[in-house]
Design a protein around this motif. Structure first.
Motif, PDB file in Angstrom:
ATOM      1  N   LYS A   1      89.470  25.355  -5.214  1.00 40.65           N
ATOM      2  CA  LYS A   1      88.351  26.248  -4.893  1.00 40.65           C
ATOM      3  C   LYS A   1      87.907  26.020  -3.461  1.00 40.65           C
ATOM      4  O   LYS A   1      87.819  24.891  -2.993  1.00 40.65           O
ATOM      5  CB  LYS A   1      87.187  25.983  -5.856  1.00 40.65           C
ATOM      6  N   LYS A   2      87.606  27.126  -2.780  1.00 41.14           N
ATOM      7  CA  LYS A   2      87.052  27.059  -1.430  1.00 41.14           C
ATOM      8  C   LYS A   2      85.710  27.776  -1.445  1.00 41.14           C
ATOM      9  O   LYS A   2      85.635  28.952  -1.778  1.00 41.14           O
ATOM     10  CB  LYS A   2      88.011  27.700  -0.415  1.00 41.14           C
ATOM     11  N   TYR A   3      84.639  27.072  -1.112  1.00 39.46           N
ATOM     12  CA  TYR A   3      83.295  27.632  -1.181  1.00 39.46           C
ATOM     13  C   TYR A   3      82.986  28.476   0.054  1.00 39.46           C
ATOM     14  O   TYR A   3      83.224  28.051   1.186  1.00 39.46           O
ATOM     15  CB  TYR A   3      82.255  26.516  -1.265  1.00 39.46           C
ATOM     16  N   LYS A   4      82.420  29.664  -0.177  1.00 42.23           N
ATOM     17  CA  LYS A   4      81.881  30.456   0.933  1.00 42.23           C
ATOM     18  C   LYS A   4      80.471  29.957   1.211  1.00 42.23           C
ATOM     19  O   LYS A   4      79.688  29.749   0.287  1.00 42.23           O
ATOM     20  CB  LYS A   4      81.840  31.945   0.586  1.00 42.23           C
ATOM     21  N   LEU A   5      80.148  29.743   2.460  1.00 43.86           N
ATOM     22  CA  LEU A   5      78.899  29.091   2.814  1.00 43.86           C
ATOM     23  C   LEU A   5      77.858  30.071   3.344  1.00 43.86           C
ATOM     24  O   LEU A   5      78.193  31.102   3.934  1.00 43.86           O
ATOM     25  CB  LEU A   5      79.163  28.010   3.863  1.00 43.86           C
ATOM     26  N   ASN A   6      76.613  29.706   3.144  1.00 45.29           N
ATOM     27  CA  ASN A   6      75.502  30.478   3.681  1.00 45.29           C
ATOM     28  C   ASN A   6      75.018  29.860   4.985  1.00 45.29           C
ATOM     29  O   ASN A   6      74.933  28.631   5.110  1.00 45.29           O
ATOM     30  CB  ASN A   6      74.336  30.513   2.680  1.00 45.29           C
ATOM     31  N   LEU A   7      74.697  30.718   5.941  1.00 41.92           N
ATOM     32  CA  LEU A   7      74.124  30.254   7.199  1.00 41.92           C
ATOM     33  C   LEU A   7      72.609  30.183   7.039  1.00 41.92           C
ATOM     34  O   LEU A   7      71.997  31.085   6.453  1.00 41.92           O
ATOM     35  CB  LEU A   7      74.493  31.204   8.339  1.00 41.92           C
TER      36      LEU A   7
ATOM     37  N   GLY B   1      67.771  17.200   8.868  1.00 42.69           N
ATOM     38  CA  GLY B   1      67.599  18.389   9.704  1.00 42.69           C
ATOM     39  C   GLY B   1      66.381  19.205   9.332  1.00 42.69           C
ATOM     40  O   GLY B   1      65.919  20.044  10.107  1.00 42.69           O
ATOM     41  N   HIS B   2      65.825  18.961   8.131  1.00 47.08           N
ATOM     42  CA  HIS B   2      64.635  19.676   7.690  1.00 47.08           C
ATOM     43  C   HIS B   2      63.371  19.103   8.329  1.00 47.08           C
ATOM     44  O   HIS B   2      62.319  19.739   8.290  1.00 47.08           O
ATOM     45  CB  HIS B   2      64.490  19.591   6.167  1.00 47.08           C
ATOM     46  N   TYR B   3      63.475  17.887   8.873  1.00 53.76           N
ATOM     47  CA  TYR B   3      62.275  17.192   9.346  1.00 53.76           C
ATOM     48  C   TYR B   3      62.202  17.058  10.862  1.00 53.76           C
ATOM     49  O   TYR B   3      61.202  16.568  11.390  1.00 53.76           O
ATOM     50  CB  TYR B   3      62.205  15.804   8.697  1.00 53.76           C
ATOM     51  N   VAL B   4      63.258  17.476  11.565  1.00 56.51           N
ATOM     52  CA  VAL B   4      63.186  17.446  13.024  1.00 56.51           C
ATOM     53  C   VAL B   4      62.397  18.660  13.509  1.00 56.51           C
ATOM     54  O   VAL B   4      62.231  19.645  12.787  1.00 56.51           O
ATOM     55  CB  VAL B   4      64.591  17.428  13.659  1.00 56.51           C
ATOM     56  N   ILE B   5      61.908  18.569  14.726  1.00 55.42           N
ATOM     57  CA  ILE B   5      61.148  19.679  15.333  1.00 55.42           C
ATOM     58  C   ILE B   5      61.857  20.100  16.608  1.00 55.42           C
ATOM     59  O   ILE B   5      62.055  19.267  17.498  1.00 55.42           O
ATOM     60  CB  ILE B   5      59.697  19.252  15.641  1.00 55.42           C
ATOM     61  N   PRO B   6      62.259  21.371  16.698  1.00 54.81           N
ATOM     62  CA  PRO B   6      62.163  22.426  15.687  1.00 54.81           C
ATOM     63  C   PRO B   6      63.176  22.211  14.563  1.00 54.81           C
ATOM     64  O   PRO B   6      64.174  21.504  14.744  1.00 54.81           O
ATOM     65  CB  PRO B   6      62.469  23.695  16.472  1.00 54.81           C
ATOM     66  N   LYS B   7      62.924  22.832  13.417  1.00 56.57           N
ATOM     67  CA  LYS B   7      63.806  22.699  12.264  1.00 56.57           C
ATOM     68  C   LYS B   7      65.186  23.240  12.607  1.00 56.57           C
ATOM     69  O   LYS B   7      65.324  24.311  13.206  1.00 56.57           O
ATOM     70  CB  LYS B   7      63.211  23.459  11.074  1.00 56.57           C
ATOM     71  N   LEU B   8      66.211  22.498  12.213  1.00 55.67           N
ATOM     72  CA  LEU B   8      67.571  22.765  12.679  1.00 55.67           C
ATOM     73  C   LEU B   8      68.225  23.935  11.954  1.00 55.67           C
ATOM     74  O   LEU B   8      68.213  24.011  10.718  1.00 55.67           O
ATOM     75  CB  LEU B   8      68.428  21.505  12.484  1.00 55.67           C
ATOM     76  N   THR B   9      68.808  24.833  12.729  1.00 56.02           N
ATOM     77  CA  THR B   9      69.671  25.886  12.189  1.00 56.02           C
ATOM     78  C   THR B   9      71.005  25.257  11.802  1.00 56.02           C
ATOM     79  O   THR B   9      71.561  24.445  12.549  1.00 56.02           O
ATOM     80  CB  THR B   9      69.886  26.994  13.236  1.00 56.02           C
ATOM     81  N   THR B  10      71.543  25.620  10.640  1.00 53.95           N
ATOM     82  CA  THR B  10      72.707  24.910  10.123  1.00 53.95           C
ATOM     83  C   THR B  10      73.513  25.794   9.180  1.00 53.95           C
ATOM     84  O   THR B  10      73.213  26.979   9.008  1.00 53.95           O
ATOM     85  CB  THR B  10      72.254  23.604   9.414  1.00 53.95           C
ATOM     86  N   VAL B  11      74.535  25.209   8.585  1.00 52.18           N
ATOM     87  CA  VAL B  11      75.369  25.877   7.587  1.00 52.18           C
ATOM     88  C   VAL B  11      75.270  25.087   6.297  1.00 52.18           C
ATOM     89  O   VAL B  11      75.413  23.865   6.299  1.00 52.18           O
ATOM     90  CB  VAL B  11      76.843  25.960   8.050  1.00 52.18           C
ATOM     91  N   GLN B  12      75.024  25.773   5.217  1.00 52.30           N
ATOM     92  CA  GLN B  12      74.856  25.116   3.927  1.00 52.30           C
ATOM     93  C   GLN B  12      76.156  24.468   3.457  1.00 52.30           C
ATOM     94  O   GLN B  12      77.231  25.036   3.608  1.00 52.30           O
ATOM     95  CB  GLN B  12      74.395  26.148   2.896  1.00 52.30           C
ATOM     96  N   HIS B  13      76.021  23.265   2.886  1.00 55.26           N
ATOM     97  CA  HIS B  13      77.158  22.604   2.237  1.00 55.26           C
ATOM     98  C   HIS B  13      76.795  22.409   0.765  1.00 55.26           C
ATOM     99  O   HIS B  13      75.716  21.914   0.455  1.00 55.26           O
ATOM    100  CB  HIS B  13      77.452  21.243   2.888  1.00 55.26           C
TER     101      HIS B  13
END
Length: 365
Positions: A343-349, A306-318
């Motif tokens: 544990k349950k991780y809180k994710l960054n957008l 997703g870092h290399y597509v154009i436009p760069k993809l908006t996503t949720v961190q895992h």
């Protein structure tokens, strides 16, 4: 040839014992009966039985025959194999190599080796993988359950893990019926926040596309719908396409095309994961629509591609590597008899170039 026959007989008898066809204390068929059953020589039967006896699956009574041993209780903490089993739905692609890399770094540093198994998100494959791990007498098992949102679950196989006294934990999804600890991400909250963000940018008609035979997808769907329910004035404008991992994706993409070409097309698309989002970006571009000018799109999991597509993809961190590291540390603690907490991780957008405000929202401002 006798070596091949002996191994075949050994594996078959071992499987029958592990599957409960022969329970602890049951008498096995006589050598003559087994010779007839497997069409092999007495030497082959005795060699297979000797191996099973060495592995504590059976014991022999002089003049009384062969019996199933208490094989599940032969595991001793001080007699471990220094092997950890990892069962995942997709071993060699998407985010899993980075999870496994984190796990391997910690386990190898503590003298453990890995046995990896790929279920392809299929429960029958998962059953076989669990049996193989038990048969290999691994010291612990890390499991990503297959098709975790479907009602039937492999509880009898998980019970075999418990009966064999093997520490086990879940990643990415878990079953409340079991007391296995788990590591997973807060899919529901993250998807709700991402949907809220798009709504705040003026998107009223959002298409959500979710794989719903695993808990990750089911929770992401719930987060999407919960965000809309918090905005009752536009809740009727949401659209969803649901599918299962076993389905042919071509009809799914055709439904998405129909939605994008309708009289009131969605202005944004939320996808189950980045892999699907990248495929949908190609679909959108094939319709001569521009991203994000005509359609905004978001994924989930922060897949490297997703870092290399154009436009760069908006996503949720895992937290891929971190989840792998934490899983390794937890399973070692469990092997050593320590108490661990789920544990349950809180994710960054992660907001990138694949989304923008709608023209209507920009006019308001």
């Amino acid at each position: 040839m006798s070596e091949i026959k002996y191994d075949r007989v050994k594996k078959k008898l071992k499987s029958l014992i592990e599957n409960g066809e022969y329970a602890a204390g049951d008498k096995l068929p006589t050598e003559s009966e087994l010779m007839k059953k497997f069409d092999v020589s007495r030497y082959t039967i005795r060699r297979a039985a000797g191996e099973l006896e060495n592995e504590h699956y059976i014991y022999r009574i002089q003049g009384g025959g062969m019996y199933v041993d208490e094989w599940q209780k032969q595991r001793k903490v001080g007699n471990n194999t220094k092997m950890i089993g990892i069962i995942t739905t997709h071993l060699a692609d998407y985010i899993f190599p980075r999870i496994i890399s984190g796990t391997d770094r910690i386990l190898s540093g503590n003298g453990y080796s890995l046995i990896l198994s790929n279920t392809h998100n299929d429960r029958e494959n998962e059953n076989r993988a669990i049996q193989r791990m038990i048969g290999n007498q691994v010291d612990g098992i890390i499991i990503e359950p297959s098709q975790s949102a479907l009602p039937y679950r492999n509880m009898e196989y998980y019970q075999k893990i418990k009966d064999a006294n093997i520490p086990a934990l879940f990643i990415n999804a878990h079953y409340p019926e079991l007391d296995f600890p788990y590591l997973e991400v807060n899919d529901l909250q993250a998807e709700q926040e991402m949907t809220d963000h798009l709504i705040e940018m003026g998107h009223k008609r959002i298409l959500g596309m979710f794989q719903v035979d695993d808990m990750q997808g089911a929770n992401r769907l719930r987060g999407f719908l919960d965000a809309y329910l918090a905005h009752p004035e536009i809740s009727y404008m949401s659209q969803t396409i649901m599918y299962q991992s076993t389905q042919d994706m071509n009809p799914i993409f055709k439904r998405a095309v129909s939605a994008l070409q309708s009289n009131e097309p969605p202005t944004a698309v939320i996808c189950y994961n980045d892999e699907l989002a990248i495929q949908m970006m190609n679909v959108i571009k094939s319709l001569d629509l521009k991203i994000p000018d005509d359609v905004s799109i978001v994924g989930f999991d922060d897949f490297i591609m997703g870092h290399y597509v154009i436009p760069k993809l908006t996503t949720v961190q895992h937290p891929k590597e971190k989840m792998g590291v934490d899983a390794a540390k937890m399973i070692i603690d469990m092997i050593n008899g320590k108490k661990v907490e789920s544990k349950k991780y809180k994710l960054n957008l992660i907001y990138n170039d694949s989304i923008k405000k709608t023209d209507e929202d920009r006019k308001k401002k």
